[in-house]
Design a protein around this motif. Sequence first.
Motif, PDB file in Angstrom:
ATOM      1  N   TYR A 278       0.838  -1.195   0.000  1.00  8.62           N
ATOM      2  CA  TYR A 278       0.000   0.000   0.000  1.00  8.62           C
ATOM      3  C   TYR A 278       0.873   1.244   0.000  1.00  8.62           C
ATOM      4  N   SER A 279       0.523   2.194  -0.845  1.00  6.26           N
ATOM      5  CA  SER A 279       1.307   3.418  -0.999  1.00  6.26           C
ATOM      6  C   SER A 279       0.412   4.632  -0.822  1.00  6.26           C
ATOM      7  N   GLU A 280       1.029   5.810  -0.925  1.00  3.78           N
ATOM      8  CA  GLU A 280       0.264   7.049  -0.829  1.00  3.78           C
ATOM      9  C   GLU A 280      -0.648   7.209  -2.041  1.00  3.78           C
ATOM     10  N   ARG A 281      -1.619   8.076  -1.913  1.00  3.69           N
ATOM     11  CA  ARG A 281      -2.515   8.378  -3.032  1.00  3.69           C
ATOM     12  C   ARG A 281      -1.730   8.895  -4.236  1.00  3.69           C
ATOM     13  N   ARG A 282      -2.271   8.643  -5.425  1.00  4.21           N
ATOM     14  CA  ARG A 282      -1.763   9.280  -6.636  1.00  4.21           C
ATOM     15  C   ARG A 282      -2.532  10.568  -6.874  1.00  4.21           C
ATOM     16  N   GLU A 283      -1.821  11.591  -7.270  1.00  2.00           N
ATOM     17  CA  GLU A 283      -2.481  12.855  -7.564  1.00  2.00           C
ATOM     18  C   GLU A 283      -3.468  12.671  -8.718  1.00  2.00           C
ATOM     19  N   GLY A 284      -4.675  13.195  -8.545  1.00  7.60           N
ATOM     20  CA  GLY A 284      -5.662  13.150  -9.610  1.00  7.60           C
ATOM     21  C   GLY A 284      -6.601  11.963  -9.572  1.00  7.60           C
ATOM     22  N   ASP A 285      -6.404  11.031  -8.629  1.00  5.32           N
ATOM     23  CA  ASP A 285      -7.306   9.884  -8.524  1.00  5.32           C
ATOM     24  C   ASP A 285      -8.561  10.277  -7.740  1.00  5.32           C
ATOM     25  N   ALA A 286      -9.716  10.154  -8.361  1.00 10.47           N
ATOM     26  CA  ALA A 286     -10.977  10.425  -7.676  1.00 10.47           C
ATOM     27  C   ALA A 286     -11.305   9.261  -6.741  1.00 10.47           C
ATOM     28  N   ALA A 287     -12.032   9.560  -5.662  1.00 15.63           N
ATOM     29  CA  ALA A 287     -12.411   8.510  -4.723  1.00 15.63           C
ATOM     30  C   ALA A 287     -13.382   7.532  -5.371  1.00 15.63           C
ATOM     31  N   VAL A 288     -14.369   8.071  -6.098  1.00 16.40           N
ATOM     32  CA  VAL A 288     -15.418   7.229  -6.687  1.00 16.40           C
ATOM     33  C   VAL A 288     -15.700   7.687  -8.112  1.00 16.40           C
ATOM     34  N   LEU A 289     -15.701   6.745  -9.063  1.00 16.91           N
ATOM     35  CA  LEU A 289     -16.106   7.009 -10.440  1.00 16.91           C
ATOM     36  C   LEU A 289     -17.077   5.908 -10.863  1.00 16.91           C
ATOM     37  N   VAL A 290     -18.347   6.244 -10.895  1.00 16.97           N
ATOM     38  CA  VAL A 290     -19.383   5.277 -11.272  1.00 16.97           C
ATOM     39  C   VAL A 290     -20.308   5.943 -12.283  1.00 16.97           C
ATOM     40  N   ALA A 291     -20.658   5.194 -13.327  1.00 19.13           N
ATOM     41  CA  ALA A 291     -21.440   5.748 -14.433  1.00 19.13           C
ATOM     42  C   ALA A 291     -22.933   5.553 -14.235  1.00 19.13           C
ATOM     43  N   SER A 292     -23.686   6.482 -14.784  1.00 15.54           N
ATOM     44  CA  SER A 292     -25.082   6.227 -15.128  1.00 15.54           C
ATOM     45  C   SER A 292     -25.115   5.978 -16.630  1.00 15.54           C
ATOM     46  N   SER A 293     -25.552   4.791 -17.018  1.00 15.23           N
ATOM     47  CA  SER A 293     -25.659   4.441 -18.441  1.00 15.23           C
ATOM     48  C   SER A 293     -27.115   4.365 -18.889  1.00 15.23           C
ATOM     49  N   ASP A 294     -27.996   5.023 -18.148  1.00 16.55           N
ATOM     50  CA  ASP A 294     -29.425   4.971 -18.464  1.00 16.55           C
ATOM     51  C   ASP A 294     -29.709   5.481 -19.873  1.00 16.55           C
ATOM     52  N   LYS A 295     -28.992   6.502 -20.282  1.00 19.51           N
ATOM     53  CA  LYS A 295     -29.230   7.068 -21.607  1.00 19.51           C
ATOM     54  C   LYS A 295     -28.935   6.048 -22.705  1.00 19.51           C
ATOM     55  N   ALA A 296     -27.811   5.316 -22.570  1.00 15.33           N
ATOM     56  CA  ALA A 296     -27.469   4.295 -23.562  1.00 15.33           C
ATOM     57  C   ALA A 296     -28.483   3.158 -23.549  1.00 15.33           C
ATOM     58  N   LYS A 297     -28.950   2.797 -22.375  1.00 13.94           N
ATOM     59  CA  LYS A 297     -29.943   1.731 -22.269  1.00 13.94           C
ATOM     60  C   LYS A 297     -31.244   2.137 -22.955  1.00 13.94           C
ATOM     61  N   ASP A 298     -31.631   3.386 -22.790  1.00 15.00           N
ATOM     62  CA  ASP A 298     -32.887   3.866 -23.372  1.00 15.00           C
ATOM     63  C   ASP A 298     -32.775   4.077 -24.878  1.00 15.00           C
ATOM     64  N   ALA A 299     -31.756   4.820 -25.308  1.00 13.79           N
ATOM     65  CA  ALA A 299     -31.661   5.222 -26.720  1.00 13.79           C
ATOM     66  C   ALA A 299     -31.104   4.113 -27.612  1.00 13.79           C
ATOM     67  N   LEU A 300     -30.092   3.399 -27.117  1.00 11.26           N
ATOM     68  CA  LEU A 300     -29.438   2.371 -27.928  1.00 11.26           C
ATOM     69  C   LEU A 300     -30.012   0.981 -27.692  1.00 11.26           C
ATOM     70  N   ARG A 301     -30.856   0.854 -26.665  1.00 18.24           N
ATOM     71  CA  ARG A 301     -31.349  -0.462 -26.236  1.00 18.24           C
ATOM     72  C   ARG A 301     -30.187  -1.375 -25.851  1.00 18.24           C
ATOM     73  N   TRP A 302     -29.179  -0.750 -25.226  1.00 17.25           N
ATOM     74  CA  TRP A 302     -27.982  -1.480 -24.810  1.00 17.25           C
ATOM     75  C   TRP A 302     -28.182  -2.057 -23.418  1.00 17.25           C
ATOM     76  N   LYS A 303     -27.693  -3.256 -23.217  1.00 17.22           N
ATOM     77  CA  LYS A 303     -27.741  -3.893 -21.909  1.00 17.22           C
ATOM     78  C   LYS A 303     -26.468  -4.692 -21.713  1.00 17.22           C
ATOM     79  N   SER A 304     -25.825  -4.517 -20.583  1.00 20.83           N
ATOM     80  CA  SER A 304     -24.574  -5.250 -20.350  1.00 20.83           C
ATOM     81  C   SER A 304     -24.873  -6.717 -20.057  1.00 20.83           C
ATOM     82  N   LYS A 305     -24.080  -7.576 -20.652  1.00 20.24           N
ATOM     83  CA  LYS A 305     -24.201  -9.021 -20.440  1.00 20.24           C
ATOM     84  C   LYS A 305     -23.430  -9.439 -19.194  1.00 20.24           C
ATOM     85  N   TYR A 306     -22.281  -8.789 -18.998  1.00 20.42           N
ATOM     86  CA  TYR A 306     -21.414  -9.108 -17.856  1.00 20.42           C
ATOM     87  C   TYR A 306     -21.625  -8.049 -16.777  1.00 20.42           C
TER      88      TYR A 306
END
Length: 328
Positions: A278-306
């Motif tokens: 374990y090391s110190e933080r890296r500069e520029g790393d965000a604590a949390v990065l999570v997507a909302s993909s609702d737009k792709a699901k609605d417009a593209l009819r995309w759904k993740s398999k995995y």
Amino acid sequence: MKKILVTGGAGYIGSHTVRQLADKKYIPLIYDNLSTGYKEFVGDFEFIKGDIGDYDKLISVFKKHEIECVMNFASFIAVGESVKLPLKYYKNNLADTIELFRAMVDSGIKNFIFSSSAAVYGLPEVTPITENSPLNPINPYGRSKLYIEEILKDLDISDGIKSISLRYFNAAGASSSGDIGENHIPETHLIPLIMRAILDDSYTLNVFGTDYPTKDGTCIRDYIHVDDLASAHVLALEYLLTQNKSDVFNLGNGTGFSVNEVIQCTEKIAGKKCKLKYSERREGDAAVLVASSDKAKDALRWKSKYNQLENIIETAWKWESSGKRSGY
């Protein structure tokens, strides 16, 4: 059948997309300079060795082939390297891509699908991240992606080029066939580096930061399987050809996992612990990065398999433990 020029098609995400294009009865034409791609990933598909900055070669390709759409995967992707070598990233990801645009305009090619990145958001204040979240990239890599998105808006107005920009979160996994997978050199992605630490006793995984405001103090990221990214590209192509309008979409699973959780899941699948520190933080790393993909699901009819982390890591382990990787 429609022919699609896939620049960077011998690379990680490009090669997976080529196979799904063929499955959907498109004709993929791979165009890659092999600087980070691999000839063995091309398989039996038609291949042209070339650089996206080579205007004259692109013009000859567009004259010889009736191209319906260009999908561009040809970019450098290492965030840390982009900070140390910004001109390398602005040359390839920006200047050379402009040459590709110039050849498209002069050849009358009107459709473009762009591999963008969640890096365009920088350090978001709110998650999950939507397409309307503020765009504030904090490194040359992210800025190179955002600049291309802005240029595409201009080209829509000036030349009628319609485009889809797909903002990836953390691409992971490998083809279920086991014949292609992640093969970056140098490798910077977490999952293959965990596996390297499991497979190579001389390598130690470095975990940056244990004091983030998360459940276990390590960063949380949204992992999406490479085949799910590939399927989104095919759906984006169909959307572009039928709707004839430009747009931008996030691609993620919408669920975040911490670095420690990913390590534990990988160790469970591999049946072996990985050596880490374990090391110190890296500069520029965000604590949390999570997507909302609702737009792709609605417009593209995309759904993740995995949509389960275990399933993503299982395919990665099949590839990494096969001995087919060229190096790290």
